[in-house]
Design an enzyme around this catalytic site. Structure first.
Site: not given
Ligand code: G3P
Ligand code: MG
Length: 248
Positions: A15, A57
């Site tokens: 992630h 992000h």
């Molecule tokens: O793409 C999966 C996840 O990253 C979605 O939530 O807020 O971490 O971008 P976020």
């Molecule tokens: Mg994400």
């Protein structure tokens, strides 16, 4: 049940590149992810005020850099002057904000698959979806694995579909909507990317029976990861790269 779309991806997805081990959405994070054996990364992409695609992000630069204010009003040159590493730890001081192009070249060169999350600045959903899709088509030309494009912003997915229909898409949802089948069909998606809290064996089976893949974010408990994988989930996004990772 329906035939499932091809899914040339790892079930383990780092992630934001390096999870919690490195400053998110940087090339340094990707190196950490690769060192931990990950062969697929998720990262977030948006447009600078002068239309350069960059990894970020949040809407604001405050949390992940030494700057202040909304990303939407900053040029790439302004963003490039900021330090996107020190907030995480001194070891990453001076880490720059990467462009989408630089990250595409890094991942393709290293045989790493990408889930490109289209994360538009507010109001720029369609143009960001279009820009990401057209850039991805160029950047991954001749690559063995196409990038998976995903977004919470349905206008961005629609623009991606219109701009580069050949690139696989996933619908991201905060909560699973009752009409998920219709929405996946509308944007010609291959997958539904859900909050891991919503993951049940029944939902995974229903998504597969409808002919789609399913992945869940963010899975940071190793037991939960094992359970979801046992249930046949197609991907888990994790921040815990040491505890949850592909077998060596
Ligand atoms: O793409 C999966 C996840 O990253 C979605 O939530 O807020 O971490 O971008 P976020
Ligand atoms: Mg994400």
């Amino acid at each position: 049940s329906a035939k499932l779309p091809s899914w040339p991806y790892s079930r383990y997805i780092a992630h934001r590149g390096g999870g919690r081990l490195a400053p998110e959405n940087t090339l340094a994070a990707m190196r950490v992810g690769a060192e931990h054996g990950f062969t697929m990364f998720e990262y977030d992409v948006k447009l600078s005020s002068d239309n350069v695609l960059v990894l970020m992000h949040d809407d604001d630069v405050d949390r992940t850099s030494n700057g202040r204010g909304p990303a939407a009003t900053k040029t790439f040159a302004e963003l490039a002057q900021l330090d996107f590493g020190s907030w995480h730890s001194a070891a990453y001081a001076g880490e720059p904000l990467p462009t989408f192009a630089a990250v595409a070249r890094y991942t393709v060169a290293n045989g790493i698959a990408s889930n490109v999350e289209i994360k538009p600045c507010p109001g720029r959903e369609a143009e960001t979806g279009r820009a990401v899709a057209l850039a991805a088509r160029q950047l991954w030309q001749g690559a063995t694995q196409a990038p998976l494009l995903s977004s919470f912003a349905e206008d961005a997915l629609q623009a991606a579909l219109e701009s580069a229909p050949e690139l696989p898409r996933a619908l991201l949802v905060e909560k699973v909507p009752a009409d998920w089948r219709e929405r996946l069909a509308k944007y010609e998606c291959v997958a539904l990317n859900i909050n891991q809290k919503d993951a049940t064996r029944e939902l995974i089976d229903a998504v597969h029976a409808a002919g789609y893949r399913i992945a869940a974010w963010t899975v940071n408990d190793p037991e939960r990861a094992r359970l979801l994988l046992d249930w046949g989930i197609d991907g888990i996004f994790t921040d815990e790269l040491a505890a949850i990772r592909p077998a060596a």
